[in-house]
Write an enzyme that holds these catalytic residues in place. Structure first.
Site, short mmCIF file in Angstrom:
data_model
loop_
_atom_site.label_atom_id
_atom_site.label_comp_id
_atom_site.label_asym_id
_atom_site.label_seq_id
_atom_site.Cartn_x
_atom_site.Cartn_y
_atom_site.Cartn_z
N TYR A 92 -3.10 8.97 9.34
CA TYR A 92 -4.14 8.53 8.20
C TYR A 92 -3.78 7.12 7.34
CZ TYR A 92 -1.41 11.75 5.42
OH TYR A 92 -0.42 12.53 4.45
N GLU A 93 -4.75 6.85 6.66
CA GLU A 93 -5.02 5.56 5.92
C GLU A 93 -4.45 4.56 6.80
OE1 GLU A 93 -5.75 6.28 3.27
OE2 GLU A 93 -4.96 8.12 2.72
#
Lengths: 575, 575
Positions: A430-431
């Site tokens: 994620y990110e």
């Protein structure tokens, strides 16, 4: 139900990093003398105590019970709402918010320590805090006075929490494919419709309202990512007097059944003519989102360090207690911590964790010093993808090592080692996945400026090699030799990468190995700085000896990987 | 509930390995001409079809529902008992049992293929088959005619299943600490009492009886591992006429809540005056157990390859279908499989899987050729810890890569990628952790014979380097250069290890890096043999091109790791 591994905040490391590892009191520099390293150590110790008492005991319950969707409402396990209120009441949300937004504006180097501590004690819970911090940065950068007054103040106080609404089923890595629409209404608000997925803490019962920051496409906007605009859409609408009104038309359709971070609700949100408010410029959504994203990516370095640290503490405690077999060259009664290979694994963990922690503080300090200094800012930005990508990949190895120390018990969920392994697996995703970080690194940060910034980094490392050569002791000498050789390999790998400028697939096919190379090198640099600092001590304390051993170990077991990666980078794409 | 990733048996690879990768038809050699490589390929294809139709569809249910303990009895998910009966009815249990035990005695190189296929389709289920195979080997090696008649025949037919009962709460890695007792009775049987943990398939409802092989200590036995004896203890006692009688006094106290392989019941068994029968010599338990253990360790190489292959198939299928973003230098509509970094990850997976698969077959062939040839047997035994240790550690990286290809969806349990990551995590732990494998490798297999066997290995690899130098093509040339350099580094690392003979902690502190070095080198050798074989083809097929790309990729991305590990090995223990 057991409360899982107890958590002991790594205060001594932060004291060392704030006071001397970088050759000066970095907290005093960053705050213009308003705070000192000693003040920061007290803050870290206080946060650590809070985390150990309030957050850590909920970590395993968050995993076992997890977040549940009941009648369209997300419920967190018992204790989460109280813990969140306690976090807010103790001032930990406003502590790291910028002064411009009404927060205490602690230096980012101190924020790195807090980030590690929240994540180590309870990574699923920490995400709520991290997402709020990102939303604060985005609104502080671009929101109108009215939006600041209505939403930003509530985020900074912690009364409400924040989210990032980017991903859609067909738009993950490729934000340009976002289909959620925002249509202007006569009253100046916007009507938002569409489905967002993977929304971390997208719904919950720990605070009164949720401030969603939503990327959406307005009518007649340009194609792709450049046509996106950023909106605030509260879960519950806010009346003119600031009180809460009707629910906004945002429905929690589902929450995901995930490998880890079960205590963090990952929501599918459906917007149907929901009310939103434009943040910043029309079609300026991506810039606004990058503010959040940069903050979140740096935060992933802290999460990687935090989950790794907790895994280490659990493994080290087990090993120090467990008797199994006679230990080579040690008296009877020695625990497994003394077995040569268990010792190897524990050192492998601790030496990588120090590297992550120190680099997190170093990057925080770069951002603290970046205002008004374009060179420092470029260096800070070079490090964002390195810290996020490298630390998150290393966390997989460290948490796997944590299981291995427990042997068969590591595979049994009750010991808690497996939870860290499962929790850590999301960090390289994620990110922005590691591939996305590496594309950012190679494309925007290395090739675009002709390698100027990364060369400055190598020059800085060379300076540390010279300082090591001037330092006393065998570890300093070995570290100088290893780091000097590693930075040479990194320069050659960078040259090879620049040689691929006309064949970009060659560059992007080895961008992850190149990112890992720079991350491992930077970790070795952090250890080298520690060796220089410790070598200057008149009398070596136990803590100093442990730092030298960690540095020496990192050199032989991890910095050595740079050479393998340099060979990989030079090969380009294999077709 | 979805049936998870479909499974496609890797028949072409086995055809290549049996027919030509090792320069001859290894199946014909092993069977004295009774079978040919073509026969073996048919067997593999048949097993693959069975696995795809019967076992693979139960894999995800095994994970989701898992084994449950209900009223003292272990229940497997719906379908498991039918699948087990189908496996037995199709003759797959007796297929790999030795002829001396009444089985078909398929060569071990063919058994390697079957092992991968059972594990790829359903690793939790495959363990039942693997444990039975181990018990067959142990009884075949040492049991009396009466025990053979009563128990071995039922294991070979598959009517009953087998287990290994070694571990106790205070005796995991250190078997010398075993406390379970066996006391002689007047009728020639033994009374067994104690608690055994981590008993794989220790109880279940898929077959009529379970044959436990139990390590226990007899009265007045010597201290430590040399005082252990091996016993057969059936779950249900067997009458003189072979029919089933009363339940033995063995109770299933609990089953473990594990990170993975949920479909494999891991039991805590309590023996209270249970009836057992001595297998082989009194105090000869460890030797008997090592027969099972060697078989199980080699089997872990097959499990590592199988779980990795399944993870690869899922990731490759997802990538070939998923559209996301414009792909660099590729036409619109290209799937993410063409993104440079996704392509890198998929190649990283496939090239490591080929290395594991080929080495599994190679080691099987060594055992097939070992009878009456002490040199070949020593080489086979050198490879047992390498295959088990290296392949199981590599499976962690491969299954992690499998998640990464899915991006955010990889973290969601529904896609199945996470299951492979969880399932794989046990492989470097059970049947002896990687540290135990590395101690065996360094202590018993390398240092004890003064490096003679490992030097023969290096000579064999050098011979392949020369064959590569005589082959056509750029990949052959690059592979020759890389493999030659890697074997040089391995020789130096071995010299360094032998230099630690007087400081054994130095050797055992780097024994895992040394094991990984040899495993990665052996994997590179397998690819090199493939390059030599493919380079001799008059016309290159698509499959040949893929083999060359995999070999080239492995050389640049994995064989390069040998040099980093050699530096680590030379450092010894860091104190």
């Amino acid at each position: 139900m057991s409360a899982g591994t107890p958590f002991v905040p790594p205060v001594a490391d932060y004291a060392f990093l704030y006071r001397e590892a970088f050759g000066r009191d970095i907290v005093a520099s960053a705050s213009g003398g308003a705070l000192s390293a000693d003040d920061a150590v007290e803050i870290i110790a206080g946060a650590g105590e809070f985390a150990a008492e309030v957050l850590a005991p909920l970590d395993q319950a968050g995993d076992r019970v997890g977040a549940r969707l009941e009648d369209g409402v997300v419920r967190l396990p018992d204790g989460f709402a109280d813990a969140y209120r306690a976090l807010v009441d103790a001032g930990w949300v406003s502590a790291t918010a910028p002064e411009s937004a009404g927060g205490d504006g602690l230096p980012q180097s101190v924020g790195a320590g807090l980030g590690e501590i929240w994540n180590a004690s309870n990574a699923a819970f920490a995400l709520c805090w991290m997402l709020g911090a990102g939303a604060i940065h985005a609104l502080d950068a671009a929101a109108s006075d009215e939006l600041r007054e209505t939403y930003l103040t509530k985020l900074v106080s912690g009364e409400w929490t924040g989210t990032m609404n980017l991903t859609e089923p067909e738009a993950g890595t490729d934000l340009g494919a976002i289909r959620t629409t925002a249509t202007p209404r006569d009253d100046g608000s916007w009507s938002i419709s569409g489905q967002k997925i993977f929304i971390t803490w997208g719904d919950h019962d720990v605070a009164d309202n949720i401030v969603h920051l939503v990327l959406a496409r307005t009518p007649d906007a340009p194609e792709g990512a450049r046509g996106l605009s950023l909106f605030v859409a509260p879960r519950t609408l806010v009346n003119a007097d600031g009180t809460l009104g009707d629910r906004n038309r945002i429905e929690t359709v589902a929450i995901e059944h995930k490998l880890g971070i079960h205590g963090s609700p990952t929501c599918v949100l459906s917007y149907e003519d929901a009310t939103g408010y434009l943040v910043g410029e029309l079609h300026g959504g991506l810039a606004g989102m990058f503010v959040m994203m940069n903050s979140a990516r740096v935060g992933m370095g802290h999460q990687a360090a935090g989950i790794s640290e907790r895994a280490y503490q659990g493994a080290a405690a087990y090993a120090a207690d467990r008797l199994q077999g006679r230990v080579l060259d040690r008296p009877a009664g020695a625990t497994i911590a003394e077995h040569p290979d268990v010792r190897r694994i524990l050192r492998s963990m601790s030496s990588r964790i120090f590297a992550m922690r120190a680099l997190s503080v170093f990057v925080g300090d770069l951002f603290d010093r970046a205002e008004g200094d374009a060179d420092v800012l470029r260096m800070a930005e070079l490090f964002v993808p390195i810290l996020k990508g490298w630390a998150s990949e290393e966390a997989l190895g460290v948490t796997s090592d944590g299981i291995q120390v427990f042997g068969g018990m590591g595979f049994i969920e009750e010991t808690g080692a497996a939870q860290h392994y499962r929790d850590a697996r999301i960090v390289p995703i994620y990110e922005g996945t590691t591939a996305i970080q590496s594309n950012d690194l190679v494309g925007r940060k290395v090739l675009r400026d002709g390698g100027v910034t990364v060369s400055r980094l190598f020059d800085d490392i060379d300076e540390t090699v010279r300082a090591l050569q001037d330092s006393e002791g065998e570890v300093a000498a070995r570290t100088a030799e290893r780091l000097g050789r590693a930075v040479g390999a990194a320069r050659r790998a960078t040259d090879a990468l620049q040689g691929f400028a006309d064949a970009p697939r060659d560059a992007y096919a080895v961008s992850v190995p190149y990112l890992m190379l720079l991350g491992i090198l930077a970790g070795g640099w952090m250890h080298a700085l520690a060796v220089v600092a410790v070598s200057a001590h008149a009398a070596a304390a136990d803590e100093d000896a442990a730092r030298l051993t960690d540095a020496d170990f990192y050199g032989a077991h991890h910095l050595s990987r740079v050479h393998a990666l340099a060979e990989t980078v030079a090969a380009g794409e294999i077709v």
